[in-house]
Motif scaffolding. Sequence first.
Motif, short mmCIF file in Angstrom:
data_model
loop_
_atom_site.label_atom_id
_atom_site.label_comp_id
_atom_site.label_asym_id
_atom_site.label_seq_id
_atom_site.Cartn_x
_atom_site.Cartn_y
_atom_site.Cartn_z
N THR A 1 28.41 39.87 19.74
CA THR A 1 28.76 41.12 19.09
C THR A 1 28.42 41.05 17.61
O THR A 1 28.87 40.13 16.90
CB THR A 1 30.27 41.43 19.25
N THR A 2 27.62 41.99 17.15
CA THR A 2 27.28 42.10 15.73
C THR A 2 27.98 43.33 15.19
O THR A 2 27.87 44.42 15.76
CB THR A 2 25.77 42.23 15.53
N ALA A 3 28.73 43.15 14.13
CA ALA A 3 29.50 44.25 13.54
C ALA A 3 28.96 44.59 12.16
O ALA A 3 28.48 43.73 11.43
CB ALA A 3 30.97 43.87 13.45
N ARG B 1 38.49 45.66 23.52
CA ARG B 1 37.51 44.68 23.04
C ARG B 1 37.50 43.44 23.93
O ARG B 1 36.44 42.88 24.22
CB ARG B 1 37.82 44.31 21.59
N ILE C 1 36.70 44.33 13.99
CA ILE C 1 35.47 43.52 13.98
C ILE C 1 35.70 42.06 13.53
O ILE C 1 34.75 41.29 13.46
CB ILE C 1 34.41 44.19 13.07
N ALA D 1 34.25 39.40 15.73
CA ALA D 1 32.83 39.46 16.06
C ALA D 1 32.12 38.18 15.64
O ALA D 1 32.46 37.57 14.61
CB ALA D 1 32.19 40.66 15.36
#
Length: 580
Positions: free
Chosen positions: A366-368, A514, A536, A539
Amino acid sequence: MLDRLLKEHLRPYSGAVTAVVLLQLVQTLATLYLPSLNARIIDDGVAQGDTATIMRLGGVMLAVSLVQVVTAIGAVWYGSYAATGFGRDLRRRLFAHVQTFSARELGQFGAPTLITRTTNDVQQIQMVALMTFTFVLMAPIMLVGGVVMALQEDVGLSWILVVAVPVLGLVIGAVVSRMIPYFRVMQKRIDAINRVLREQIAGVRVVRAFVREEREAARFDEANRALYDTSLRTGQLMALMFPAVMLVLNVTSTSVIWFGGHRVADGAMQIGQLTAFLSYIAYILMAVMMSTMMFVMFPRAVVAAGRVGEVLETTTSVLPPAAPVALPTDARTRARLELRGVEFRYPGAERAVLEEVDLVVEPGRTTAIIGSTGSGKSTLLHLVPRLYDVTGGQVLLGGVDVRDVALPELWSQIGLVPQKPYLFSGTVRSNLEYGAPGAGDDELWHALEVAQAREFVEAMPGGLDAPIAQGGTNVSGGQRQRLAIARALAARPRVYLFDDSFSALDYATDAALRAALVPETRDAGVLVVAQRVATIRHAEHIVVLDAGRVVGQGTHDELLGANATYQEIVYSQLSAQEAA
C-alpha cells in the motif's frame, strides 16, 4: 452549423426525405389545381346551368381532394419519422461525444449547459427539421405555383402580388432580425436556470443547515426573472409578426375583391376567375405565412445548433493511442504502477500543480499520499486512469505508458473510488454490478463484507435489491463510501485508487476495512490518498506532497523522525504519544 448538422444526420433518412418531397409536390399541385376546377364549375357549369359539367368537374374535384388528403397524411408521416429519428441520432451522438471528454472538458462546459444542449437545444433543431418537412418544402412550390396559376387566371391583377409579397417579406425580415439576439440570450439564461436549480437541489442540506432558503429563493427568482424578461420580449416580437402578416393578407384579399369586382363589372374577367385568383392569392400569402413560422423557429435553432456544434467540435484532451500497446500478461507485473518525473499544469495556469513527482506502487504494497489541502493529491490520482493527461513525465502501468494503452483495457485494470462517491439510481445490486457485470450474489456479498457494508445492506429492505436513490442520497455518507469501495472490489482490478475514500468512516470501521483489504489486494497495487494520518500510518510506503512536489517518502516511523512537513501534519492530528 445548422445546415451541416441537418445534412450529416438526415443522410440515413434520405429515402423518407425523398418521399416527403414527392408527396408534398403532388399535394401542392393538387391544391393548386382545385381553384381552377372550381372556377370552371362556376363559369362553365353554374353560369350555363349545365348539370352534367357540374357533376363531371365535381367528381374530378373530389378525386383531386382525395389525392390531396392522402399525400398530406403521407408527407406528415414520413416527415415526422425523419425529424424524430434525426433528433434521436443527434442526442445519441452528443451523449457519446460527451462521454469521451476528460475532466478538463467537462469542467470547461459544466453539467447544466451540457444537459441543456443535449435536451433543449437538440429539441429546437428537431422542431426546425419537422417544420421543414411539414411546411417549408411546400411553401416555395405553393408560392411559385400560386403566382403562375394566378397569372393564368388574370394578368391585370398581378400588380397586387408585386406589392403584397415584398411588403410581407420586409415585415418578416424586420421582426426576425431583432429576434435572433434574444434567442441567443434565452438559451444562456436557460443554462443559468438549470445551474441554480441543480445547485439548490444537490445542496439542499447545506441550504437548510444555514437557513438560507430565502437567499436561494432570491437567486432562483433572479435567474427566473431574467429568463422571463427575455422570453417576454421574444414573445412580444412573435405576437407582432402574425397580426402584421394577417393585416397584409386581409388588405391584399380586400384589394383583389375591390379591383377584381370592377374588372368583372367591365367584363374583363369572370366571377369564377376572380374566385380562383382570390384563392391563389390566399395560397401565395399562406406560403409566406408558413415560411414565417419557420422564420420564428429558425433563429433559435441556429443558436441551438451553434451550441451543439461547439460541443461536437470540442476534442478531448485525452486521446486514445494510435497504436495501442498491450499490458503485460503477468498479473503482478501489470499491477506495478510508476510515476516518473510527472508534471501537470492546467491550461493557462502560471505554475504547475504537480512537478517532478516520482513514486512507485508495488503489487501487494500500500502506497499512501498525504499532504496539505491543495497540494495536488487528488490531481495526481486522476492522472493514473487518464481523467487528465500529464503535461510532463510519464505514468507507467506494468512498464507501459498509460497513454499507449487502449482506454478500455486501461480502465478495466483500475478500480477508482472517488473523493465524492457517486451511486446511480437503481439498487445495491445494480450499483455493485456497475463494476462487475454478471457477478454472482456470493461475489457481491463478499465485496460488501470486505467493505464493511454487509451488515447495513442486510438490514435494508430487499438486501441486494434494496433501492438506491440518484446519487445515493437515501444512505449516509459513510454507507455511500463503503458501497463505492465494494463496487471497486467487485471489479477485482489490478490497481486500486482510493481518493480520501475513508474520510466518512469512524475509526473502528476504518481500521476494520483496512485490515480486510490486505488479503484482497495481496496481488494488486494500492494507492491511497488520505487526510487522516490514522488511515495511512500503517502503509508500507508514504509519499508526502507539498505544493505539488514530493518532499518525503518512507514509512510512518521514518518520516516522523526526519520529515518536518509530515511531522506538522501528524502533530496537528495526534499527540506525540499517539503518533509514536
